[in-house]
Design a protein around this motif. Structure first.
Motif, PDB file in Angstrom:
ATOM      1  N   UNK A  27      21.872 -22.768  25.944  1.00 47.63           N
ATOM      2  CA  UNK A  27      22.891 -23.716  26.660  1.00 47.63           C
ATOM      3  C   UNK A  27      23.466 -22.696  27.678  1.00 47.63           C
ATOM      4  N   UNK A  28      23.833 -23.077  28.709  1.00 49.96           N
ATOM      5  CA  UNK A  28      24.597 -22.310  29.567  1.00 49.96           C
ATOM      6  C   UNK A  28      25.869 -22.632  29.457  1.00 49.96           C
ATOM      7  N   UNK A  29      27.016 -21.579  29.852  1.00 49.55           N
ATOM      8  CA  UNK A  29      28.155 -21.917  30.149  1.00 49.55           C
ATOM      9  C   UNK A  29      28.674 -23.299  30.900  1.00 49.55           C
ATOM     10  N   UNK A  60      20.545 -13.203  29.732  1.00 51.00           N
ATOM     11  CA  UNK A  60      21.012 -13.039  30.919  1.00 51.00           C
ATOM     12  C   UNK A  60      19.903 -13.523  32.035  1.00 51.00           C
ATOM     13  N   UNK A  61      20.321 -13.766  33.234  1.00 52.65           N
ATOM     14  CA  UNK A  61      19.568 -14.138  34.354  1.00 52.65           C
ATOM     15  C   UNK A  61      19.440 -15.719  34.400  1.00 52.65           C
ATOM     16  N   UNK A  62      18.724 -15.965  35.444  1.00 49.82           N
ATOM     17  CA  UNK A  62      18.583 -17.407  35.708  1.00 49.82           C
ATOM     18  C   UNK A  62      17.875 -18.151  34.506  1.00 49.82           C
ATOM     19  N   UNK A  63      17.998 -19.357  34.158  1.00 42.89           N
ATOM     20  CA  UNK A  63      17.715 -20.116  33.038  1.00 42.89           C
ATOM     21  C   UNK A  63      18.045 -19.394  31.680  1.00 42.89           C
ATOM     22  N   UNK A  64      19.326 -18.588  31.870  1.00 44.38           N
ATOM     23  CA  UNK A  64      19.750 -17.761  30.726  1.00 44.38           C
ATOM     24  C   UNK A  64      20.858 -18.818  30.136  1.00 44.38           C
ATOM     25  N   UNK A  65      21.572 -18.233  29.205  1.00 45.70           N
ATOM     26  CA  UNK A  65      22.544 -18.863  28.495  1.00 45.70           C
ATOM     27  C   UNK A  65      22.972 -18.196  27.156  1.00 45.70           C
ATOM     28  N   UNK A  66      23.268 -18.951  26.224  1.00 54.16           N
ATOM     29  CA  UNK A  66      23.724 -18.564  25.113  1.00 54.16           C
ATOM     30  C   UNK A  66      22.957 -19.262  23.973  1.00 54.16           C
ATOM     31  N   UNK A  67      22.578 -18.582  22.627  1.00 53.97           N
ATOM     32  CA  UNK A  67      22.195 -19.241  21.671  1.00 53.97           C
ATOM     33  C   UNK A  67      23.204 -18.564  20.620  1.00 53.97           C
TER      34      UNK A  67
END
Lengths: 151, 151
Positions: A27-29, A60-67
């Motif tokens: 999920x992204x910020x 990082x990068x487009x379609x990135x986020x955190x898990x």
DNA sequence: TTGAAATAGTACGGTAGGGGTTCTATATAG
DNA sequence: CTATATAGAACCCCTACCGTACTATTTCAA
């Protein structure tokens, strides 16, 4: 007084959100901020800190986020709080792990009549919060001896 | 974070001091301030508030001072804290006695995934602190079922 | 009767931390 | 090569905490 900061609150929310998505879920910020109406820039800062602390993994990068980077049951409240806010201290005279001369910072330590009770309260709260994990937030425990005594 | 203010600390110290003197014992703000190295003017303000709250009784004029106005066992930490600092709230969404629409103040309440756990933690801490009295400070309890579970 | 010592009431000010924003750099999917 | 993401860092506002100061009133005692 005895208040939890918003930073911790937002961090908890983000962590529970990521935990719900499972170990692979991303999920992204932005997504999280919009979902819960949290200021985006602030949440980004918080997630950075959580990433630095090893609680979430960043992509990082487009379609990135955190898990989420750790099992929900292994993440307790005290850890999370202290990552985001520094050491939990009910009073100045609480000595930390490293900072051993915390006593000397409080001028009235030698005669302080409430040092012992305050330390007991501190330990009590700390122990309770360290028994409480993200897993407990996802699935509220109905009855659990370790943290029993609830009304 | 989760810190007790100095105001509460000073208030506790003053109360324990007066409690030790017994129901007749009198001590001036100056005496207490010097005994524990507390800023006099600040302690005076605190004692004024404690007097207004009925926790101590003031005796005006020369040779005046304060004496404790309630049995030590009947004064708990939450009361004392709240007299000096206002309602204890772990988070904004904790609703007070009167202020019933505290929920509406937190924009993310409808979707907040941590509201329940936070409320449970709040109650837990509050219950613990309300079981702790001045008498416990004077004579630390070794073992007491009501607040058991200590390390 | 006068002064010192105490509380009552109130207002003021400095500072740190909480809460939030902004800017730049870097990575990456499409 | 552009849009979208995180990384890192600096910055700002505002409130609450901490402490001070001033005036008024009460009372003891010389």
């Amino acid at each position: 007084m005895l208040a939890m900061t918003k930073k911790t609150g937002y961090g908890l929310i983000a962590m529970t959100h990521l935990a719900q998505l499972g170990p692979e879920g991303l999920a992204s910020a932005r997504e999280i901020a919009e979902e819960y109406t949290i200021p985006l820039a602030l949440l980004m800062n918080i997630l950075k800190e959580l990433a630095a602390g090893g609680y979430v993994q960043s992509v990082r990068g487009a379609r990135g986020g955190y898990r989420i980077a750790r099992p929900a049951a292994s993440v307790n409240f005290v850890e999370l709080m202290e990552i985001l806010e520094g050491p939990m201290k009910l009073a100045e005279c609480i000595r930390g792990e490293v900072d051993d001369d915390a006593h000397s910072k409080c001028k009235l330590m030698p005669k302080c009549p409430i040092a012992d009770p305050v330390h007991r309260v501190h330990r009590k709260i700390r122990d309770f919060l360290s028994d409480l994990t993200l897993a407990d937030v996802l699935q509220p425990k109905t009855r659990e001896p370790a943290v029993a005594g609830e009304g």
